[in-house]
Design a protein around this motif. Structure first.
Motif, PDB file in Angstrom:
ATOM      1  N   ASP A  95       0.832  -1.199   0.000  1.00 57.33           N
ATOM      2  CA  ASP A  95       0.000   0.000   0.000  1.00 57.33           C
ATOM      3  C   ASP A  95       0.872   1.257   0.000  1.00 57.33           C
ATOM      4  O   ASP A  95       2.087   1.194  -0.178  1.00 57.33           O
ATOM      5  CB  ASP A  95      -1.000  -0.018   1.163  1.00 57.33           C
ATOM      6  N   ARG A 151       0.050  -6.031   1.788  1.00 55.32           N
ATOM      7  CA  ARG A 151      -1.330  -6.497   1.976  1.00 55.32           C
ATOM      8  C   ARG A 151      -1.507  -7.737   1.100  1.00 55.32           C
ATOM      9  O   ARG A 151      -0.737  -7.962   0.162  1.00 55.32           O
ATOM     10  CB  ARG A 151      -2.340  -5.415   1.583  1.00 55.32           C
ATOM     11  N   PHE A 166      -8.028   0.443   0.291  1.00 53.80           N
ATOM     12  CA  PHE A 166      -6.641   0.153   0.651  1.00 53.80           C
ATOM     13  C   PHE A 166      -5.714   1.284   0.229  1.00 53.80           C
ATOM     14  O   PHE A 166      -4.648   1.479   0.816  1.00 53.80           O
ATOM     15  CB  PHE A 166      -6.188  -1.154   0.015  1.00 53.80           C
TER      16      PHE A 166
END
Length: 457
Positions: free
Chosen positions: A33, A39, A62
């Motif tokens: 991110d 992630r 996100f």
């Protein structure tokens, strides 16, 4: 079904058969991110052919997660909890994880619901920059150096170092011998080529460097290296910190980026102790010209700013040098022993809180712009400007890099070249996240802020 989709499905089906036969149960699709935090989504291995074509749904938010997983709605383009995008695996990056044998790992790209490019996808930024280099008849090689702390997993605060030095000594690594053996084994098994590994300067600190490769593979492998390291540490009951500064009493962790620019299979950085030739010098000059804005991407967080201390080999002032480890831009020349093509420039003002795709894209864009503009390069600085008087630094035109979030934002928004690399939408989300981090830190001590970031990356 379009032919390219058929080919993609056939490739995924072949991979699925191989993975299933090897006992793999799931595939982890990973991205990073705007805080540099990995992630992921994990899917059953049997789902890979469908996911390769259709992706898997993830929230668009996100892009506006901050470093503490708080969601900021301050960016106009992502100002509501509504919205979904598709996470698509980049099948060429898929590997079976030696240290987690039930899983495979693959880098992910985010697209919109119709499969079109999504403006907030960080990997696409680097893909575009690589294509721009190709359009100009250029290519690049990129290699990462990773510094990290190895700690006993006892949740002590501050954490207890798993080795106590001496710096660069084989004695230090004896204390974590099983972990080092697992790292060497698992990196080789996961297709990650290590140049070297050693105990670094600080207690608990280890550094390893990865062999240079093409920019996209280098960024993918930076994420894969994190996964590989964490699995090896867990196996030995250890805990790792990739944070730029785990604590005010700890050594800072730089994730330095080595790059070289090539034309017609010729390394433009080739040169000796006096520096590279005209195009290589222009590449470094481009990096130096845009250094404050690039550093806002490569060292973007509050932990990054705490790490950028003069005298700590962190690159706190804007200058370049030949093999000068205090310089944010350290030119590494070729030699008779290593070969002329070994020449590269090390970008030291970089750490694990940078998204690797954005960091590499920013470095390459700034350097290539210097070549396109035919920039001249000032003579190198071979000492530490941090030991000079302010007047002496001013005479040489050497200033400190931005030291606050507001200064970094001003440097980035005031640089059209770098703002254009990210694009309006992604730049807006990136800055919203930085502001959210800064607001959350108000009224807190530096030690408290660093403790909150210690295990995030």
């Amino acid at each position: 079904m379009a032919p390219n989709t058929q080919d993609l499905r056939r490739k995924a089906e072949s991979l699925t058969r191989d993975l299933t036969a090897a006992g793999v149960a799931g595939v982890t699709i990973s991205w990073a991110d705007n805080n540099g935090i990995p992630r992921s989504r994990t899917v059953p291995v049997a789902a890979l052919p469908d996911v390769a074509v259709q992706g898997i749904g993830v929230t668009s938010l996100f892009a506006v997660f901050d470093s503490a997983d708080a969601i900021t709605y301050a960016h106009e383009g992502l100002a509501t909890p509504s919205g979904d995008v598709r996470l698509v695996p980049v099948l060429d990056s898929l590997v079976r994880l030696v240290g987690q044998p039930a899983l495979a790992w693959v880098a992910g790209r985010q697209v919109d619901a119709d499969g079109r490019p999504w403006p907030y996808d960080q990997r696409s930024v680097l893909e575009r920059q690589v294509q721009r280099l190709a359009d100009a008849g250029l290519s690049a090689l990129v290699g990462y150096e990773l510094e990290f702390g190895v700690y006993l997993d006892d949740l002590a605060d501050p954490p207890v170092p798993a080795h106590s030095g001496p710096a660069y000594s084989p004695h230090a690594l004896v204390a974590i011998d099983e972990f080092i053996a697992a790292v060497l084994r698992d990196f080789a098994g996961n297709g990650l080529r290590i140049n070297q590994l050693h105990a670094e300067y600080g207690p608990a600190q280890v550094e390893l460097s990865l062999t240079a490769t093409d920019p996209l593979t280098a960024a993918d492998q930076q994420l894969l290296a994190r996964q590989t390291l964490r699995a090896a540490a867990r196996e030995q009951g250890l805990r790792l910190s990739f944070a730029p500064l785990p604590a005010t009493t700890a050594a800072g962790n730089g994730w330095h980026v080595h790059s070289s620019l090539w034309r017609n299979e010729v390394n433009l950085l080739t040169g000796g102790p006096e520096g590279p030739g005209p195009d290589g010098a222009a590449y470094i000059a481009g990096l130096l010209r845009d250094l404050p804005a690039v550093a806002a991407i490569t060292a973007p967080t509050l932990g990054s700013l705490a790490r950028l201390r003069p005298g700590y080999f962190a690159g706190a002032y804007a200058f370049w040098g030949v093999e000068n480890r205090e310089a944010p831009l350290r030119y590494v020349p070729g030699s008779a022993l290593l070969g002329a093509d070994h020449a590269n420039v090390e970008f030291k003002t970089s750490d694990a809180s940078a998204n690797p795709y954005l960091a590499v894209a920013a470095i390459l864009a700034a350097g290539a712009a210097g070549v396109a503009d035919g920039l001249a390069l000032e003579p190198p600085v071979q000492s530490d400007p941090g030991t000079w008087t302010a007047e002496h630094r001013a005479e040489r035109g050497i200033g400190a890099l931005p030291g606050t979030p507001a200064e970094q934002e001003a440097a980035l928004t005031g640089n059209p070249r770098l703002a254009e690399v990210l694009g309006k939408d992604l730049l807006g989300a990136f800055l919203a996240v930085r502001r959210s981090d800064a607001a959350a830190a108000e009224g807190r001590t530096v030690d408290d802020v660093l403790a909150g970031l210690r295990w995030r990356y």
